[in-house]
Write an enzyme that holds these catalytic residues in place. Sequence first.
Site, PDB file in Angstrom:
ATOM      1  N   HIS A 253       0.820  -1.210   0.000  1.00  0.00           N
ATOM      2  CA  HIS A 253       0.000   0.000   0.000  1.00  0.00           C
ATOM      3  C   HIS A 253       0.858   1.266   0.000  1.00  0.00           C
ATOM      4  CE1 HIS A 253      -3.473  -2.470   0.790  1.00  0.00           C
ATOM      5  NE2 HIS A 253      -2.954  -2.911   1.917  1.00  0.00           N
TER       6      HIS A 253
ATOM      7  N   HIS B 172       2.412   8.963   0.397  1.00  0.00           N
ATOM      8  CA  HIS B 172       1.278   8.845  -0.527  1.00  0.00           C
ATOM      9  C   HIS B 172       1.571   9.673  -1.780  1.00  0.00           C
ATOM     10  CE1 HIS B 172      -1.436   7.147   2.592  1.00  0.00           C
ATOM     11  NE2 HIS B 172      -0.705   7.906   3.411  1.00  0.00           N
TER      12      HIS B 172
ATOM     13  N   THR C 142      -6.226   7.251   7.194  1.00  0.00           N
ATOM     14  CA  THR C 142      -6.716   7.358   5.808  1.00  0.00           C
ATOM     15  C   THR C 142      -6.729   6.004   5.114  1.00  0.00           C
ATOM     16  OG1 THR C 142      -4.524   7.834   4.882  1.00  0.00           O
ATOM     17  CG2 THR C 142      -5.838   9.726   5.609  1.00  0.00           C
TER      18      THR C 142
END
Length: 249
Positions: A88, A115, A199
């Site tokens: 991820h 991210h 998140t």
Amino acid sequence: MRKFLIFTTTALMLSAGTAFASGDKAPHWDYSTGHGGPENWGKLSAEFATCSTGQAQSPIDITPASGERSGIETLYQPTVVDVVNNGHTIQLNYAPGSKLQSAGQDYQLLQLHFHSSSEHTVQGKSYPLEMHLVHKAADGTLAVVAVMFEPGAANGELAKIWNHMPVKAGEVVILTDMVDAGKLLPENRDFVGYDGSLTTPPCSEGVKWHVLTTPLSLSPEQIAQFRAVIQDNNRPIQPLNGRKLSQHK
Ligand SMILES: [Zn+2]
């Protein structure tokens, strides 16, 4: 010559605990528009229900806030880190002993990760990279410091990590060179604070967000280097639902 080691998590059960905690049993989730994507996270598991029912979710669009509340102090130590590709994100598990002080509370730095594109937007503007420094207080409260990166000069501290980035999900690289999280923060620590959530599933709320308003730079090559391994791991913006943002200096 920088020394480093690569392991796969099947070969070595090491302290990637925060990355893999409950990972084996948790349902698959991703950032797609399909079954496992953000719109469906809340339906994938009872544990993930907050992703759809929560009223104080992250990320959000950051807008100018009023007031000048107290700032943060970071007491970070350079340490040896594990760099984990958990499928991820790219995550650095930080050794104990680094602290954040915010609003009279002490938090230990656990890990930092990235991210691309950014999760928070600033008055609608997205950045190519956002870093999250995740901290935990003795009572379990989480505090995250978010740093935006914009295209510009190459970032030397990021290069230490990027040069040995684990490219496959499940891979862990142990950097024997020290990484200093303090060098991954801008000098100006002004931030916008708000109460939000993780998140990623399970989207737990009660997270104290500190979104720094001064971005750092990284080179276009460094953006491409990260996105060759991980890309579009940003949850869409969530509704504010009446939450107030606060300005800190
Ligand atoms: Zn994050």
